[in-house]
Scaffold this active site. Structure first.
Site, short mmCIF file in Angstrom:
data_model
loop_
_atom_site.label_atom_id
_atom_site.label_comp_id
_atom_site.label_asym_id
_atom_site.label_seq_id
_atom_site.Cartn_x
_atom_site.Cartn_y
_atom_site.Cartn_z
N LYS A 1 0.84 -1.20 0.00
CA LYS A 1 0.00 0.00 0.00
C LYS A 1 0.88 1.26 0.00
O LYS A 1 0.58 2.23 -0.70
CB LYS A 1 -0.91 0.01 1.22
CG LYS A 1 -1.99 -1.05 1.22
CD LYS A 1 -2.82 -0.97 2.50
CE LYS A 1 -3.84 -2.09 2.56
NZ LYS A 1 -4.65 -2.05 3.81
N ASP B 1 -9.19 1.26 4.75
CA ASP B 1 -9.81 0.08 5.34
C ASP B 1 -10.52 -0.65 4.22
O ASP B 1 -11.27 -0.04 3.45
CB ASP B 1 -10.78 0.43 6.47
CG ASP B 1 -10.99 -0.76 7.40
OD1 ASP B 1 -9.98 -1.31 7.88
OD2 ASP B 1 -12.14 -1.16 7.64
N GLY C 1 -3.93 -11.79 0.39
CA GLY C 1 -5.28 -11.92 0.92
C GLY C 1 -6.13 -12.92 0.14
O GLY C 1 -5.71 -14.04 -0.13
N TYR C 2 -7.31 -12.46 -0.26
CA TYR C 2 -8.26 -13.33 -0.96
C TYR C 2 -8.09 -13.31 -2.48
O TYR C 2 -8.90 -13.89 -3.19
CB TYR C 2 -9.70 -12.92 -0.59
CG TYR C 2 -10.01 -13.03 0.88
CD1 TYR C 2 -10.45 -14.24 1.42
CD2 TYR C 2 -9.86 -11.94 1.73
CE1 TYR C 2 -10.73 -14.35 2.77
CE2 TYR C 2 -10.14 -12.04 3.07
CZ TYR C 2 -10.58 -13.25 3.61
OH TYR C 2 -10.85 -13.36 4.94
#
Length: 204
Positions: free
Chosen positions: A13, A69, A155-156
């Site tokens: 990020k 978020d 992650g996913y």
């Protein structure tokens, strides 16, 4: 360059924000550069948690702050894992354990009922008491696969099928993903709003 703190320790990020905000003469630094601990994410939505994290970083650094978020919403699971995406499989969750739990919960669910989306909310606060933070939201529609595919991302991503690309998110090159993803969309909106805000300051 004006310094801004990112309320995250995520190197991916940080790199993406640094690249995209450098054109605005904004230098993005991680909260670790100021020894800022993670904020307690006690909100019940992506927006609330992003604001909590941005305010926490701005207060402890004395700088403007950006917080992200994000998470995955699965329609069959009534929006889960949502804001709990990172710890879906428990306090010691990993990407692998989270993905396995998702697969287990959707084990007998047919393809037409596996719709899902990634959500991202980015918040920019000029200071800890900013009454009008910039809030930018992006979403990315897809479906949950029955098995992991691809080695990119995190992650996913290996389970998230992108229909328009006919592949998983983890099979996309990083540059391509950043253009069409939930975070990429939210970031484009943030850059647009920051550009307008900085232009107004220059004219004042």
């Amino acid at each position: 360059m004006q310094k801004i703190v990112l309320a995250s320790a995520n190197k991916g990020k940080l790199k993406e924000l640094q690249q995209r905000l450098s054109a605005l003469a904004l230098d993005v630094l991680p909260q670790s550069a100021f020894n800022i601990p993670d904020a307690d994410e006690i909100g019940l939505s992506f927006v609330e948690n992003a604001i909590i994290k941005a305010r926490h970083a701005a207060k402890l650094s004395g700088l403007a702050a950006i917080a992200d978020d994000s998470g995955l919403e699965v329609d069959f699971l009534r929006g889960q894992p949502g804001i709990y995406s990172a710890r879906f499989s428990g306090p010691d969750a990993s990407d692998a354990s989270n993905n396995q739990r998702l697969l287990d919960l959707l084990a007998d669910v047919p393809a037409q009922q596996r719709s899902a989306r990634f959500q991202c909310v980015l918040v920019f606060m000029r200071h800890e008491l900013d009454p009008t933070p910039l809030i930018c939201q992006g979403s990315w529609e897809g479906k949950i696969l029955t098995a992991a595919r691809g080695d990119n991302g995190f992650g996913y991503d290996p389970l998230f099928f992108v229909p328009e690309k006919n592949c998983s998110s983890a099979e996309l090159a990083a540059a391509e993903k950043n253009l069409i993803s939930h975070r990429g969309k939210a970031m484009s909106l943030l850059i647009e709003q920051l550009t307008r805000q900085l232009a107004n300051l220059a004219l004042a």
